[in-house]
Every structure is written in C-alpha cells, then in structure tokens.
Design a protein around this motif. Sequence first.
Motif, PDB file in Angstrom:
ATOM      1  N   THR A  30     -99.155  -5.882  30.463  1.00 43.75           N
ATOM      2  CA  THR A  30     -99.144  -4.931  31.579  1.00 43.75           C
ATOM      3  C   THR A  30     -99.463  -5.638  32.886  1.00 43.75           C
ATOM      4  OG1 THR A  30     -99.796  -3.106  30.149  1.00 43.75           O
ATOM      5  CG2 THR A  30    -100.191  -2.843  32.514  1.00 43.75           C
ATOM      6  N   ALA A  31     -98.622  -5.398  33.885  1.00 40.54           N
ATOM      7  CA  ALA A  31     -98.837  -5.962  35.222  1.00 40.54           C
ATOM      8  C   ALA A  31     -99.502  -4.942  36.141  1.00 40.54           C
ATOM      9  CB  ALA A  31     -97.514  -6.433  35.814  1.00 40.54           C
ATOM     10  N   TYR A  32     -98.929  -3.718  36.190  1.00 42.52           N
ATOM     11  CA  TYR A  32     -99.432  -2.681  37.089  1.00 42.52           C
ATOM     12  C   TYR A  32     -99.419  -1.331  36.387  1.00 42.52           C
ATOM     13  CZ  TYR A  32     -98.370  -6.280  40.533  1.00 42.52           C
ATOM     14  OH  TYR A  32     -98.317  -7.464  41.217  1.00 42.52           O
ATOM     15  N   ASP A 207    -110.526 -12.034  31.423  1.00 42.47           N
ATOM     16  CA  ASP A 207    -110.699 -10.582  31.317  1.00 42.47           C
ATOM     17  C   ASP A 207    -110.513  -9.888  32.660  1.00 42.47           C
ATOM     18  OD1 ASP A 207    -112.938 -11.636  32.517  1.00 42.47           O
ATOM     19  OD2 ASP A 207    -114.343 -10.270  31.539  1.00 42.47           O
ATOM     20  N   GLY A 208    -109.920 -10.575  33.636  1.00 34.13           N
ATOM     21  CA  GLY A 208    -109.798 -10.035  34.978  1.00 34.13           C
ATOM     22  C   GLY A 208    -108.976  -8.757  35.041  1.00 34.13           C
ATOM     23  N   MET A 228    -102.391 -10.865  44.558  1.00 31.10           N
ATOM     24  CA  MET A 228    -103.371 -11.639  43.798  1.00 31.10           C
ATOM     25  C   MET A 228    -103.273 -11.355  42.296  1.00 31.10           C
ATOM     26  SD  MET A 228    -107.515 -12.003  44.203  1.00 31.10           S
ATOM     27  CE  MET A 228    -107.895 -10.517  43.280  1.00 31.10           C
ATOM     28  N   PRO A 229    -103.176 -10.084  41.867  1.00 30.63           N
ATOM     29  CA  PRO A 229    -102.990  -9.837  40.431  1.00 30.63           C
ATOM     30  C   PRO A 229    -101.729 -10.494  39.878  1.00 30.63           C
ATOM     31  CG  PRO A 229    -103.636  -7.827  41.549  1.00 30.63           C
ATOM     32  CD  PRO A 229    -103.370  -8.838  42.625  1.00 30.63           C
ATOM     33  N   MET A 234    -103.426 -10.913  36.088  1.00 33.62           N
ATOM     34  CA  MET A 234    -104.328  -9.873  35.585  1.00 33.62           C
ATOM     35  C   MET A 234    -103.770  -8.503  35.945  1.00 33.62           C
ATOM     36  SD  MET A 234    -107.600 -10.024  38.188  1.00 33.62           S
ATOM     37  CE  MET A 234    -107.422 -10.246  39.955  1.00 33.62           C
ATOM     38  N   PRO A 235    -103.986  -7.508  35.084  1.00 36.01           N
ATOM     39  CA  PRO A 235    -103.449  -6.179  35.363  1.00 36.01           C
ATOM     40  C   PRO A 235    -104.129  -5.530  36.559  1.00 36.01           C
ATOM     41  CG  PRO A 235    -104.909  -6.107  33.471  1.00 36.01           C
ATOM     42  CD  PRO A 235    -104.732  -7.552  33.822  1.00 36.01           C
ATOM     43  N   ALA A 236    -103.372  -4.704  37.283  1.00 34.92           N
ATOM     44  CA  ALA A 236    -103.898  -3.986  38.432  1.00 34.92           C
ATOM     45  C   ALA A 236    -103.709  -2.496  38.223  1.00 34.92           C
ATOM     46  CB  ALA A 236    -103.202  -4.432  39.713  1.00 34.92           C
TER      47      ALA A 236
END
Length: 582
Positions: A30-32, A207-208, A228-229, A234-236
């Motif tokens: 998952t990205a967003y 784990d961000g 940045m994500p 890291m997912p946002a």
Amino acid sequence: MTITEPVPTGPATTLPGALSLRAEKQPDETAYVYLRDGEEPDGSLTYRQLEADARSRAAALAAAGLGGGSAVLLYPSGLEFVRALLGCMYARVAGAPVQVPRRATGLARLRRIAEDAGTTTVLTTAEVKHDLEERFGDHPDLAGLTLVDTGALPRAEWTGGFPEPEDIALLQYTSGSTGDPKGVMVTHANFLANVAETEELWPVGPDGVVVSWLPLFHDMGMLFGVLMPLSSGMPAYLMAPDAFVRSPGRWLAAIDRFRGTHAAAPSFAYELCVKAQEEGKVAPGLDLSSWRVAANGAEPVRWRAIRSFAETFAAAGFRPEASCPGYGLAENTLKATGSRLGEEPPVLWVDSVALRADRVELSAPGEGAQPLVGSGVPVLDSVVRIVEPASRTVLAEREVGEIWVSGPCVAAGYHGRPQESEETFRATIAGQEEAGRFLRTGDLGFVHDGELFVTGRLKDVIIRQGRNFYPQDIELSAETSAPGLHPNAAAAFSVDDGERERLVVVVEADGRALRTTPLDELEARIRTAVHEGQRLDVDEVVVVRRGFLPRTTSGKVQRRACRARYLNGELKAAAAAERSAR
C-alpha cells in the motif's frame, strides 16, 4: 504496459523514477490510503496501481498536446490528486496546485495563477468540475479555462521515458499576497534533495507510516503527505483538512489506529488538539506511543504549543522528544532546518525588550522574558547564514538578521519573473561572492550554538518609538485575552495615517463570545492583554466574526491581505455590522 527504457536500479533521480523503483521492489504494498471524514479508509493505491494510473494519465496529457507545458491542478484531498500529480511529472507538465475555490475570490486567484503559469488547462475531478460549472459557469474568471476530469481520461500506454532531474516538477505558488501569486519553480532534484535532508533528520525505518491532514496543494502537505512517503516507501494515510478542523481528535485517532510514526502540522494545529482534549472531544484511551516525528513547521514555532501538547498527551504515550520543530519555505522546496530526532527542542529565554532592538540577551524565565524555540539545523549540503540585509554582511552568533539559505533544495526561481528571481534566489554575501548564491528568505532570526531561532518576518516587524515588535507576539496576547478567542485568529499590523504609524489588531471571535461579551469589554480585554504582554498600546482593535480573516492555503492568517482589507474599509464595515446586529 511497454516501458521503453530500463527501470533504474540505483537511487532515483526524479519522482517518476522513485515511483518506478517502488513499483518494482514492492508492487503490491500500500502506498496511499484516503480516510473518508478522516476516519474510515475510502480507497487505496498500491505502487503498481499508482504507476499504471500515472503513466496512463501522462499518455493522455501528452496526446492532448500538454507535454512540456503547464496545467493547474485543482483537486480536493484524495487519491486522484496523487495520480494526476505523478502523471504530470511523467509527461513533463509543470503542475500548479491550487485550492478548490469556494467563493468568487478563490476563483479570481485560480485565474491569476493560470495566467501566470501560462495555461488555460485546469486538471480536476468530475465532482469539482460539475460544481464549478454549476456555481460559476458564467463567471468571467472561469471563461476561457478548460476543466479536464483526469479520472475520465482514456486509458493509454505511456511510451516516453523519465524526466530529467533539472526539469520543473511543480510550480508551487506562494500563498502570501493573493493579488500577486508567484510560482516557485521546483525541480525533481530539489524535491529529492529535500526528501533526503528530511530523512537525514527524521529517519523513516521499516515501520514508517505517515498520517497527514495537511492540504496537498500546499508545499508542506505535498512533501510530507505525498513525496516523502513515495521516496521512502512508507504508506501514507491522508485525510481532508476540513475533517481535521471539524474534529482535531480524528488526526490523533488515526495516528493511534494506523500506528503513525511521522505526522506534521503548524503550531496552531497542536493547540487545537489540546483545546479538543480539554473540551472532552478526543476519544479516551488514545495511544500515541508510535509517533516518533511530530514535525512543527510554523514560523516561528510556539513554545506554548509544544509544551502544552507534550504535557496534555503524555498520558497517551506521546514523548516530548518527538516534537520536531523545523523551518522552511516554498522557495527552498520546503524544509531548510529541522530538529534532530530523539532530542527535545531547545528553548531559549531572552529579554523581550532587547529582542525588540534586534539584540539577543539570554534571560531566566519570568517577567520581561520570552521563550524562543529552536528550529533545528541545516543538514547535508544546505547552508544557513544570518545576514544584515542592507550591507549583506554575515552577522555573529546571537545577532538578529535576515535568514539566507543555499544548497540543493533552493528552487530554480519564480516562473516568468527573472528580476525578482535574481534578487531573491541569487543573492551574494558582500566580499564573499565566490561563496556562491543564496536565497533571501525575508525571515528574521539568529543562530545560537548552531541552532536556528526564527523571530519573525522582515517585512512584518512593527516599529514603535525605535523598538521592534513582532506581530506574532502581539497576536498571541490578543488570542489569549478572553474566552471564545482561538489560536491563529488574529492579525497585528501597522498603518500610516500621515502623521505616525498606528498599531491595529484584528481579532476573530466565535459566536459564543459575541453573544455573551459586550464588544467594548472584549476590545478592552485585548488592549489590556497586549499592553501587559508587550508594554505596547494598541491604537485600534477590530473584532470580526470567526472565519472572516484571509488565510494562506495552510490556514495561517495573512497579515498583508488583512491590512489591505482594513485599508479598503472591509474590516471596519464587518465590525460595524456586528455592532449594529447586537
């Protein structure tokens, strides 16, 4: 889908390159995620899906002849903004994000930005397109603009390659004076350098997780919530700003639920969270122990906001060292300095009277002293200098001057404004021309033990009897003078009446305060608070209803626009109408 050049295996040099790397290495992660009403997930994107959608939109934009040009990006918070933003970047379309207009004044800003960007194309969603045509179909500011629903663009295969690092990735329009928006030309190299510096200060880790309510059309919201994500992998979790404003506890609940590690906001947002907790509007049993980076990007950062938030939410597991103040501006892509992870932000108590004379005299807490919060340090290749603006000479430690910045995050300049770009982005220090060019920020500050402390805006300083007063100090006194007043709801400025400079303080009051407190008493309390706080007499207090003051895209009150409204009589008329209605 055919890709005409190999997927890069090293560090990405452009944002589409970063997306391609993520789609290769973690395609189904998952990205967003978009949170409907700031609470329940309502749509998500994996890296594979985002890459396919962005490339398809790029192909459609190129087929429409927009490749290499520009377009306005007019989107509410949501996933289509992310798809369109990356699609524009693939197709080398310089996107100019703009807030969706709610009133005709917003439509005028949209028009001015489109004209400045040299485009008539406005990319948006079906809902926004329909709403604008329904409400403003015959408005002259909408005439000649072509609204394009990117969600309805035909599916197509992108056969082009990646943009170059020095290509313009975005036109970030400043949110100062609404009458003269300036488009900051931010390159892919600028964005990735800013992300690298942010990660240097505030590492992500495996784990961000980002949780953000910040407007995506604003530089802070875009970099912290989208770019940045993407670069960090890291997912946002994204929510609309209105969802946060209506209920600040939703942001905290989302950080708890999705184990957010990184979240950013200006000082006033942290103050709103404290207020919500005091009013019992935050869900019990909150767990904020996962929150490692609570970035604070207001100028300057308020000590009261940091202290009260840490104290209020200590029982929920929030750690004081998670507070990470920073300083930045669109002309430097975003971040210029930031506090290091795991260290409580430093606080200096200084003599208030000396500071008004641009002197920094350290003091003990107490009467006559005020706290200043450090905004961190530059990292990697960025450099910060404190300069006397008239002589262009570097000042010593603990001397107040203009903040100058150099490094890879400094943007290419203002779009179509070569003279202003030369003056703002390519300044040199007297006698040190070989040291390179600097960005003149227009902000005031000083350095102590390597830490930057921001004290105000160069053009906003109020001078009375040879002393400098910073409007944010006056505004803080006014905002806390009576019940029914709120953080970030006042503006202090000076006006010339032909004989002398007069201090005007405009304050928003909510309906409860206007109903229960006589206006004369409310104005008297404001005058008293400013006098006690700054030993300064206010020439005129103007009380208006909540929501009347002009604000930037990030929600901060615009002092210069407020002053213009005062001078043309709008604020006085609003205050007079409030009196006659009582």
